[in-house]
Scaffold this motif. Structure first.
Motif, PDB file in Angstrom:
ATOM      1  N   VAL A 144      20.864  19.077 -33.628  1.00  0.00           N
ATOM      2  CA  VAL A 144      21.251  20.032 -34.541  1.00  0.00           C
ATOM      3  C   VAL A 144      22.458  20.871 -34.136  1.00  0.00           C
ATOM      4  O   VAL A 144      23.407  20.981 -34.938  1.00  0.00           O
ATOM      5  N   ALA A 145      22.096  21.499 -32.875  1.00  0.00           N
ATOM      6  CA  ALA A 145      23.146  22.274 -32.221  1.00  0.00           C
ATOM      7  C   ALA A 145      24.623  21.601 -32.206  1.00  0.00           C
ATOM      8  O   ALA A 145      25.998  22.267 -32.415  1.00  0.00           O
ATOM      9  N   GLN A 146      24.691  20.481 -31.958  1.00  0.00           N
ATOM     10  CA  GLN A 146      25.852  19.618 -31.555  1.00  0.00           C
ATOM     11  C   GLN A 146      26.575  19.613 -33.161  1.00  0.00           C
ATOM     12  O   GLN A 146      27.735  19.739 -33.157  1.00  0.00           O
ATOM     13  N   ARG A 147      25.721  19.303 -33.964  1.00  0.00           N
ATOM     14  CA  ARG A 147      26.396  19.018 -35.270  1.00  0.00           C
ATOM     15  C   ARG A 147      26.737  20.485 -36.149  1.00  0.00           C
ATOM     16  O   ARG A 147      27.471  20.338 -37.020  1.00  0.00           O
ATOM     17  N   THR A 148      26.389  21.521 -35.522  1.00  0.00           N
ATOM     18  CA  THR A 148      26.712  22.637 -36.033  1.00  0.00           C
ATOM     19  C   THR A 148      27.368  23.516 -34.897  1.00  0.00           C
ATOM     20  O   THR A 148      27.200  24.922 -34.901  1.00  0.00           O
ATOM     21  N   HIS A 149      28.061  22.955 -34.084  1.00  0.00           N
ATOM     22  CA  HIS A 149      28.704  23.575 -32.945  1.00  0.00           C
ATOM     23  C   HIS A 149      29.046  25.068 -33.012  1.00  0.00           C
ATOM     24  O   HIS A 149      28.867  26.096 -32.278  1.00  0.00           O
ATOM     25  N   ASP A 150      30.272  25.256 -33.998  1.00  0.00           N
ATOM     26  CA  ASP A 150      30.724  26.489 -34.104  1.00  0.00           C
ATOM     27  C   ASP A 150      29.993  27.399 -34.566  1.00  0.00           C
ATOM     28  O   ASP A 150      29.977  28.730 -33.768  1.00  0.00           O
ATOM     29  N   ARG A 151      29.049  27.292 -35.618  1.00  0.00           N
ATOM     30  CA  ARG A 151      28.043  28.228 -36.005  1.00  0.00           C
ATOM     31  C   ARG A 151      26.918  28.479 -34.894  1.00  0.00           C
ATOM     32  O   ARG A 151      26.483  29.639 -34.584  1.00  0.00           O
ATOM     33  N   ALA A 152      26.468  27.517 -34.185  1.00  0.00           N
ATOM     34  CA  ALA A 152      25.500  27.764 -33.023  1.00  0.00           C
ATOM     35  C   ALA A 152      26.036  28.606 -32.046  1.00  0.00           C
ATOM     36  O   ALA A 152      25.492  29.359 -31.522  1.00  0.00           O
ATOM     37  N   HIS A 153      27.447  28.324 -31.644  1.00  0.00           N
ATOM     38  CA  HIS A 153      27.851  29.163 -30.555  1.00  0.00           C
ATOM     39  C   HIS A 153      28.003  30.632 -30.929  1.00  0.00           C
ATOM     40  O   HIS A 153      27.893  31.390 -29.977  1.00  0.00           O
ATOM     41  N   ALA A 154      28.532  30.828 -32.009  1.00  0.00           N
ATOM     42  CA  ALA A 154      28.624  32.065 -32.659  1.00  0.00           C
ATOM     43  C   ALA A 154      27.130  32.875 -32.700  1.00  0.00           C
ATOM     44  O   ALA A 154      26.949  34.171 -32.351  1.00  0.00           O
ATOM     45  N   ALA A 155      26.265  32.261 -33.014  1.00  0.00           N
ATOM     46  CA  ALA A 155      24.705  32.750 -33.035  1.00  0.00           C
ATOM     47  C   ALA A 155      24.359  33.077 -31.767  1.00  0.00           C
ATOM     48  O   ALA A 155      23.698  33.925 -31.544  1.00  0.00           O
ATOM     49  N   PHE A 156      24.686  32.295 -30.657  1.00  0.00           N
ATOM     50  CA  PHE A 156      24.170  32.422 -29.476  1.00  0.00           C
ATOM     51  C   PHE A 156      24.729  33.707 -28.870  1.00  0.00           C
ATOM     52  O   PHE A 156      24.069  34.409 -28.273  1.00  0.00           O
ATOM     53  N   GLN A 157      26.042  33.970 -29.163  1.00  0.00           N
ATOM     54  CA  GLN A 157      26.764  35.101 -28.726  1.00  0.00           C
ATOM     55  C   GLN A 157      26.115  36.394 -29.324  1.00  0.00           C
ATOM     56  O   GLN A 157      26.080  37.405 -28.868  1.00  0.00           O
ATOM     57  N   ARG A 158      26.005  36.273 -30.729  1.00  0.00           N
ATOM     58  CA  ARG A 158      25.450  37.374 -31.348  1.00  0.00           C
ATOM     59  C   ARG A 158      24.012  37.776 -30.844  1.00  0.00           C
ATOM     60  O   ARG A 158      23.560  39.114 -30.645  1.00  0.00           O
ATOM     61  N   THR A 159      23.015  37.037 -30.673  1.00  0.00           N
ATOM     62  CA  THR A 159      21.869  37.041 -30.403  1.00  0.00           C
ATOM     63  C   THR A 159      21.540  37.649 -28.942  1.00  0.00           C
ATOM     64  O   THR A 159      20.886  38.485 -28.571  1.00  0.00           O
ATOM     65  N   ALA A 160      22.397  37.176 -27.911  1.00  0.00           N
ATOM     66  CA  ALA A 160      22.636  37.569 -26.686  1.00  0.00           C
ATOM     67  C   ALA A 160      23.131  38.903 -26.690  1.00  0.00           C
ATOM     68  O   ALA A 160      22.412  39.626 -25.889  1.00  0.00           O
ATOM     69  N   GLN A 161      24.029  39.323 -27.442  1.00  0.00           N
ATOM     70  CA  GLN A 161      24.705  40.670 -27.586  1.00  0.00           C
ATOM     71  C   GLN A 161      23.611  41.706 -27.890  1.00  0.00           C
ATOM     72  O   GLN A 161      23.317  42.683 -27.356  1.00  0.00           O
ATOM     73  N   ALA A 162      22.688  41.080 -28.866  1.00  0.00           N
ATOM     74  CA  ALA A 162      21.714  41.986 -29.535  1.00  0.00           C
ATOM     75  C   ALA A 162      20.630  42.517 -28.776  1.00  0.00           C
ATOM     76  O   ALA A 162      20.167  43.561 -28.838  1.00  0.00           O
ATOM     77  N   VAL A 163      20.220  41.507 -27.677  1.00  0.00           N
ATOM     78  CA  VAL A 163      19.095  41.840 -26.829  1.00  0.00           C
ATOM     79  C   VAL A 163      19.651  42.253 -25.564  1.00  0.00           C
ATOM     80  O   VAL A 163      18.587  42.605 -24.662  1.00  0.00           O
ATOM     81  N   GLN A 164      20.900  42.349 -25.337  1.00  0.00           N
ATOM     82  CA  GLN A 164      21.366  42.772 -24.089  1.00  0.00           C
ATOM     83  C   GLN A 164      20.778  44.122 -23.368  1.00  0.00           C
ATOM     84  O   GLN A 164      20.423  44.249 -22.299  1.00  0.00           O
ATOM     85  N   GLY A 165      20.766  44.947 -24.325  1.00  0.00           N
ATOM     86  CA  GLY A 165      20.248  46.361 -24.102  1.00  0.00           C
ATOM     87  C   GLY A 165      18.633  46.410 -23.513  1.00  0.00           C
ATOM     88  O   GLY A 165      18.485  47.302 -22.918  1.00  0.00           O
ATOM     89  N   HIS A 166      18.036  45.311 -23.816  1.00  0.00           N
ATOM     90  CA  HIS A 166      16.726  45.360 -23.217  1.00  0.00           C
ATOM     91  C   HIS A 166      16.483  44.480 -22.104  1.00  0.00           C
ATOM     92  O   HIS A 166      15.338  44.234 -21.692  1.00  0.00           O
ATOM     93  N   LYS A 167      17.283  44.026 -21.442  1.00  0.00           N
ATOM     94  CA  LYS A 167      17.380  43.460 -20.029  1.00  0.00           C
ATOM     95  C   LYS A 167      17.451  44.207 -18.981  1.00  0.00           C
ATOM     96  O   LYS A 167      18.421  45.232 -18.909  1.00  0.00           O
TER      97      LYS A 167
END
Length: 318
Positions: free
Chosen positions: A289-312
């Motif tokens: 699924v991630a392969q077939r939605t690459h651009d959306r998945a890549h952007a989602a990975f970046q946003r979610t990683a940034q959102a939780v960064q302050g809790h690491k």
């Protein structure tokens, strides 16, 4: 083993799925024993006795003549021949060679693949670990042999285009479904895993054509999961079944069937032994699924990683 207790959500699809002909032959597999286990619910009467005998003593079956196997299983040579043909062999010679090759590989690998031994209370942990790893490794190899990758691709296309995905399962299968829901949610797929049958039915009733419902059940006979997948299908959703039994009721009503194998042992029931193969198949589906939605998945990975960064913790990965 039938799971008890309801749980897990669904997957959405953007294409209409083509109904699968359940009478079509199973995907080819190098594992004869895995093929027999996957068709156990199809065999009845004398054919069931032949299957039980082969699974109980594969090495003995590989050495036996057709008459000897018939005697041991309390059947006839004609029944053994029908059993061979049901598995896709022209005759007994093909079955024998297949089992012999498989048991030969097991002998050459040593005791690490001998998962039929019971674990004793005094066994050291290194031996227990070897037993568990052997069972899981064999089950995952058998799953890889049984799995139809075209079906995985169809399910991935459906989920990639879906507005909503619901995942249904019970007991241990609910936990597996929740893992899939988390993975899909992280790449921007609107997925729900329901833990209550009433909520699941409400969610299934709101699905529409283009949405996806995924039912997870090792046995394929869990009543709640069958009911939920049927409800979703009645509203036009593409239905996907993840099960070890291709002739089960769950598989029969699904548009797309993903098969897993389990390695039965004396220390763990089938439903638990199917857990890791189920996760492997769903990991494959998630990546597809991630392969077939690459651009959306890549952007989602970046946003979610940034959102939780302050809790690491600084400088330490989590």
């Amino acid at each position: 083993m039938v799971e008890h207790g309801m749980g897990t959500g669904a997957v959405g699809a953007g294409i209409d799925a083509i109904p699968v002909d359940r009478r079509a032959p199973l995907p080819p597999t190098d594992s004869v024993l895995a093929r027999i286990r996957s068709q156990l619910t199809e065999f009845t009467g004398a054919l069931q006795r032949v299957a039980d005998q082969v699974l109980a003593d594969p090495a003995g079956a590989a050495r036996a003549t057709i008459v000897e196997l018939a005697e041991r299983s309390g059947t006839s040579p004609a029944t053994v021949t029908r059993f061979c043909r049901a598995l896709g062999f022209e005759g007994y010679a093909g079955l024998r060679l297949g089992i012999a090759a498989e048991t030969g590989r097991a002998r050459s690998a040593g005791w690490s693949v001998d998962i039929g031994r019971e674990i004793q209370p005094g066994d050291p942990l290194d031996r227990v670990l070897d037993q568990i790893m052997a069972a899981d490794t064999r089950a995952m190899h058998d799953t890889a042999a049984l799995l139809d990758l075209d079906e995985v691709a169809r399910a991935a296309e459906a989920i990639a285009g879906a507005d909503r995905v619901n995942i249904f399962g019970a007991s241990g299968s609910a936990l597996v479904g929740e893992e899939m829901q988390f993975s899909l949610h992280r790449i921007g797929v609107a997925a729900w895993a329901w833990s209550d049958v009433h909520e699941g039915l409400a969610g299934a009733a709101l699905l529409r054509p283009g949405d996806v419902a995924l039912g997870v059940s090792h046995s394929g006979q869990t009543r709640e999961t069958i009911e939920l997948l049927a409800e979703a299908g009645s509203h036009g959703a593409t239905t996907v079944a993840l099960t070890s039994f291709p002739r089960s009721e769950l598989a029969e009503l699904a548009d797309i069937v993903l098969l897993t194998a389990s390695q039965a042992t004396t220390f763990r029931p089938d439903a638990l032994s199917a857990r890791h193969p189920q996760l492997v198949v769903l990991d494959l589906l998630y990546i597809a699924v991630a392969q077939r939605t690459h651009d959306r998945a890549h952007a989602a990975f970046q946003r979610t990683a940034q959102a939780v960064q302050g809790h690491k913790s600084a400088g330490r990965p989590t």
